[in-house]
Design an enzyme around this catalytic site. Sequence first.
Site, mmCIF file in Angstrom:
data_model
loop_
_atom_site.group_PDB
_atom_site.id
_atom_site.type_symbol
_atom_site.label_atom_id
_atom_site.label_comp_id
_atom_site.label_asym_id
_atom_site.label_seq_id
_atom_site.Cartn_x
_atom_site.Cartn_y
_atom_site.Cartn_z
ATOM 1 N N LYS A 188 0.843 -1.203 0.000
ATOM 2 C CA LYS A 188 0.000 0.000 0.000
ATOM 3 C C LYS A 188 0.879 1.255 0.000
ATOM 4 C CE LYS A 188 -3.445 -2.869 0.075
ATOM 5 N NZ LYS A 188 -4.353 -3.349 1.092
HETATM 6 C C1 LIG Z 1 -5.326 -4.482 1.434
HETATM 7 C C2 LIG Z 1 -6.786 -4.263 1.515
HETATM 8 C C3 LIG Z 1 -7.542 -4.609 2.629
HETATM 9 C C4 LIG Z 1 -6.993 -5.383 3.786
HETATM 10 O O1 LIG Z 1 -5.868 -4.789 4.328
HETATM 11 P P1 LIG Z 1 -4.998 -5.574 5.413
HETATM 12 O O2 LIG Z 1 -4.265 -4.467 6.096
HETATM 13 O O3 LIG Z 1 -4.099 -6.477 4.623
HETATM 14 O O4 LIG Z 1 -5.912 -6.313 6.301
HETATM 15 C C5 LIG Z 1 -8.889 -4.275 2.657
HETATM 16 N N1 LIG Z 1 -9.471 -3.673 1.612
HETATM 17 C C6 LIG Z 1 -8.784 -3.343 0.503
HETATM 18 C C7 LIG Z 1 -9.479 -2.637 -0.610
HETATM 19 C C8 LIG Z 1 -7.432 -3.656 0.401
HETATM 20 O O5 LIG Z 1 -6.752 -3.370 -0.705
#
Ligand SMILES: *Cc1c(COP(=O)(O)O)cnc(C)c1O
Length: 382
Positions: A188
């Site tokens: 991210k």
């Molecule tokens: C990555 C992601 C999540 C989950 O994130 P984590 O921190 O890995 O639990 C939820 N929603 C979206 C749209 C994502 O891209």
Amino acid sequence: MIPYGRQDITDEDMAAVEAVLRSDFLTQGPAVPAFERALASYCGATHGVAVSNATAALHIACLALGLGPGDRLWTSPNTFVASANCGLYCGAQVDFVDIDPQTYNMSVSTLEAKLLKAAVEGRLPKVVIPVHFAGQSCEMREIHALGQRYGFRIIEDASHAVGGRYLGEPVGNCRYSDITVFSFHPVKIITTAEGGMALTNDPKLAAQMERLRSHGITREPAMMAWESEGPWYYQQIELGFNFRMTDLQAALGHSQLQRLDDYVARRHSIAARYNEALVELPLTVPYQHPDSRSALHLYPIHLNEVAARRRVFECLRAKGVGVNVHYIPVHNQPHYRQLGFAVGDFPEAEHYYAGAISLPMFPTLTPTQQEEVITALKELLA
Ligand SMILES: *Cc1c(COP(=O)(O)O)cnc(C)c1O
């Protein structure tokens, strides 16, 4: 292999984490609230609740809004499974709203039509989770207006969108939602390894999420079922979890936050180069809505000829370009098929998925690497 996303860890990040390692608190110390305050203030929200990952944040956000058995949660089918699973964790029924073919975000007109029908049938959702796909905000002003009319609460899944803006203001200010959730997974925008945060302007929701993150325990006498028995005393007043973020993670996130604007700017210049280089090819580059400044977590192209997607994907991988696909529509996952969903239920998300390829997009992608990606695509498609 050039990856599709990659974290950037600097000496400052390492020093910040090392300082925590040498301090008295590895967890439940001062670094977590400091990171919460810094990100909430960056976004213009009053409260931040840091947790172990965004999935946990979505889960406790749903619980704090009172989602439970017999309730309905609606989200986008074009997302990671976590945006929908949080509803199932709470015992609610999950349904989806198909996407807009231009932004790939939840379509406001489809949402409105579905709400009209649900109102007649007495099947309105309690919670709607718009997902800011690829870092571009959904049309939150319109979704919020529908929430006022139909009485649902809103959680923004902004896992892709920290550092993005909507109508000139930071995503995360919760102007048009109850709660906004960010993810700090390494692919991210900024990272804490694993980690997430829920932002809100409602002190009650913040307090409840803080409790749910830590077993449902309170030390506040005012919250207790009966009088405190002394300074050591705490009460578990509801069923919570251990969803805490560590101080090591918070220190990393806080240090990364200093570079958030630079990261997003760098992503924009990478996107500009892709936009210009790919213009002649038989594909669609990601549309940028004028109301939004995307955080550009992803750069998803859509092939005109969707049948070519698999071949193009495999050839790019063979050429060392680590492409990916976002997303397999959630309703077509076996777990959701078992709940009654079928192919064809959300045709826009399915059509988008069929031709989608996410190109490498991360702030330390070098110009040379990017030209390799562009050349490889041109060789395959020109
Ligand atoms: C990555 C992601 C999540 C989950 O994130 P984590 O921190 O890995 O639990 C939820 N929603 C979206 C749209 C994502 O891209």
